[in-house]
Design an enzyme around this catalytic site. Sequence first.
Site, PDB file in Angstrom:
ATOM      1  N   ASN A   1      -2.196   0.271   6.832  1.00  0.00           N
ATOM      2  CA  ASN A   1      -1.702  -1.006   7.351  1.00  0.00           C
ATOM      3  C   ASN A   1      -0.839  -1.761   6.338  1.00  0.00           C
ATOM      4  OD1 ASN A   1      -3.747  -1.758   5.679  1.00  0.00           O
ATOM      5  ND2 ASN A   1      -4.919  -2.889   7.191  1.00  0.00           N
TER       6      ASN A   1
ATOM      7  N   GLU B   1     -10.318  -9.514  -7.386  1.00  0.00           N
ATOM      8  CA  GLU B   1      -9.369  -8.414  -7.178  1.00  0.00           C
ATOM      9  C   GLU B   1      -8.260  -8.403  -8.229  1.00  0.00           C
ATOM     10  OE1 GLU B   1     -10.134  -8.374  -2.340  1.00  0.00           O
ATOM     11  OE2 GLU B   1      -8.225  -9.111  -3.109  1.00  0.00           O
TER      12      GLU B   1
ATOM     13  N   TYR C   1     -12.520  -1.928  -3.612  1.00  0.00           N
ATOM     14  CA  TYR C   1     -13.068  -1.934  -2.257  1.00  0.00           C
ATOM     15  C   TYR C   1     -14.609  -1.914  -2.236  1.00  0.00           C
ATOM     16  CZ  TYR C   1      -8.459  -1.491  -0.080  1.00  0.00           C
ATOM     17  OH  TYR C   1      -7.185  -1.726   0.377  1.00  0.00           O
TER      18      TYR C   1
ATOM     19  N   HIS D   1      -2.121  -5.427   1.569  1.00  0.00           N
ATOM     20  CA  HIS D   1      -3.421  -6.072   1.390  1.00  0.00           C
ATOM     21  C   HIS D   1      -3.188  -7.478   0.843  1.00  0.00           C
ATOM     22  CE1 HIS D   1      -7.379  -7.055  -0.303  1.00  0.00           C
ATOM     23  NE2 HIS D   1      -6.710  -7.443  -1.370  1.00  0.00           N
TER      24      HIS D   1
ATOM     25  N   LYS E   1       0.821  -1.214   0.000  1.00  0.00           N
ATOM     26  CA  LYS E   1       0.000   0.000   0.000  1.00  0.00           C
ATOM     27  C   LYS E   1       0.861   1.272   0.000  1.00  0.00           C
ATOM     28  CE  LYS E   1      -4.060  -2.097   2.226  1.00  0.00           C
ATOM     29  NZ  LYS E   1      -4.993  -2.010   3.366  1.00  0.00           N
TER      30      LYS E   1
HETATM   31  N1  LIG Z   1      -9.988   4.110   8.692  1.00  0.00           N
HETATM   32  C1  LIG Z   1     -10.307   2.803   8.803  1.00  0.00           C
HETATM   33  N2  LIG Z   1      -9.855   1.957   7.884  1.00  0.00           N
HETATM   34  C2  LIG Z   1     -10.172   0.652   8.018  1.00  0.00           C
HETATM   35  C3  LIG Z   1     -10.969   0.153   9.085  1.00  0.00           C
HETATM   36  N3  LIG Z   1     -11.117  -1.193   8.944  1.00  0.00           N
HETATM   37  C4  LIG Z   1     -10.446  -1.499   7.819  1.00  0.00           C
HETATM   38  N4  LIG Z   1      -9.872  -0.402   7.252  1.00  0.00           N
HETATM   39  C5  LIG Z   1      -9.081  -0.345   6.018  1.00  0.00           C
HETATM   40  O1  LIG Z   1      -9.808  -1.041   5.020  1.00  0.00           O
HETATM   41  C6  LIG Z   1      -9.044  -2.136   4.529  1.00  0.00           C
HETATM   42  C7  LIG Z   1      -9.959  -3.274   4.184  1.00  0.00           C
HETATM   43  O2  LIG Z   1     -10.554  -3.757   5.372  1.00  0.00           O
HETATM   44  P1  LIG Z   1     -10.690  -5.318   5.663  1.00  0.00           P
HETATM   45  O3  LIG Z   1     -10.916  -6.016   4.357  1.00  0.00           O
HETATM   46  O4  LIG Z   1     -11.680  -5.497   6.744  1.00  0.00           O
HETATM   47  O5  LIG Z   1      -9.239  -5.652   6.243  1.00  0.00           O
HETATM   48  P2  LIG Z   1      -8.187  -6.767   5.829  1.00  0.00           P
HETATM   49  O6  LIG Z   1      -8.873  -7.862   5.058  1.00  0.00           O
HETATM   50  O7  LIG Z   1      -7.363  -7.158   7.009  1.00  0.00           O
HETATM   51  O8  LIG Z   1      -7.236  -5.912   4.927  1.00  0.00           O
HETATM   52  P3  LIG Z   1      -7.077  -5.956   3.367  1.00  0.00           P
HETATM   53  O9  LIG Z   1      -6.150  -7.073   3.115  1.00  0.00           O
HETATM   54  O10 LIG Z   1      -6.488  -4.589   3.031  1.00  0.00           O
HETATM   55  O11 LIG Z   1      -8.454  -6.160   2.754  1.00  0.00           O
HETATM   56  C8  LIG Z   1      -8.055  -2.432   5.656  1.00  0.00           C
HETATM   57  O12 LIG Z   1      -6.907  -3.104   5.221  1.00  0.00           O
HETATM   58  C9  LIG Z   1      -7.746  -1.039   6.150  1.00  0.00           C
HETATM   59  O13 LIG Z   1      -6.802  -0.381   5.280  1.00  0.00           O
HETATM   60  C10 LIG Z   1     -11.433   1.093  10.053  1.00  0.00           C
HETATM   61  O14 LIG Z   1     -12.136   0.755  11.011  1.00  0.00           O
HETATM   62  N5  LIG Z   1     -11.064   2.408   9.859  1.00  0.00           N
HETATM   63 MG   LIG Z   2      -9.994  -7.480   3.281  1.00  0.00          MG
END
Ligand SMILES: Nc1nc2c(ncn2[C@@H]2O[C@H](COP(=O)(O)OP(=O)(O)OP(=O)(O)O)[C@@H](O)[C@H]2O)c(=O)[nH]1
Ligand SMILES: [Mg+2]
Length: 158
Positions: free
Chosen positions: A115, A129, A52, A118, A12
């Site tokens: 973070n 994706e 997303y 992904h 990222k």
């Molecule tokens: N600001 C904010 N960003 C979030 C939050 N939860 C998730 N994100 C962002 O949204 C992305 C996608 O969320 P998820 O799919 O639930 O998380 P993940 O599967 O561990 O991460 P990915 O591999 O990036 O998809 C995350 O990787 C974060 O960058 C939140 O509560 N607040």
């Molecule tokens: Mg995810």
Amino acid sequence: MSNFERTFVMIKPDAVERGLTGKILSRIERKGFKMVGMKFLLMTKSKAEELYSPHKGKPFFVSLVEFITSAPLVVMVLEGPDCIRQIRKLMGATNCAEAEPGTIRGDFGVSIQNNLIHGSDSPESAKREMAVFFTEQELVNHQRSLEKWISPAPTPVH
Ligand SMILES: Nc1nc2c(ncn2[C@@H]2O[C@H](COP(=O)(O)OP(=O)(O)OP(=O)(O)O)[C@@H](O)[C@H]2O)c(=O)[nH]1
Ligand SMILES: [Mg+2]
């Protein structure tokens, strides 16, 4: 468990801007996964919204799209046995502040949004994706001579 499982991974913008691309890539490489596609790009708003789309309507959606389009990133397709689950283990918990030390997020970040990496969470997500960024022709099928040293099960001897 299929040897031909593929996953979609992004390094990222926060990781690219912080100069952590090589460190993160090296963790994926040393685990043994095979790179079959890689691009460095600035994501457009429309691609971000497509990628997303499962998060559309969540409170963080607008901020997430803004973050992911704010600087260049690296998109990849990796191949290897059980790679979807294994790469998510290397990544650690979504919130870097909760991620275990030893994981990418646990070692390099403190944010829930920024973070670093992904990784797809299922074969269906992976397929959807990777199609946002790669055509089938852009993914490179290749054999590595070292595969037998990485394979999770030894080849049976008769
Ligand atoms: N600001 C904010 N960003 C979030 C939050 N939860 C998730 N994100 C962002 O949204 C992305 C996608 O969320 P998820 O799919 O639930 O998380 P993940 O599967 O561990 O991460 P990915 O591999 O990036 O998809 C995350 O990787 C974060 O960058 C939140 O509560 N607040
Ligand atoms: Mg995810």
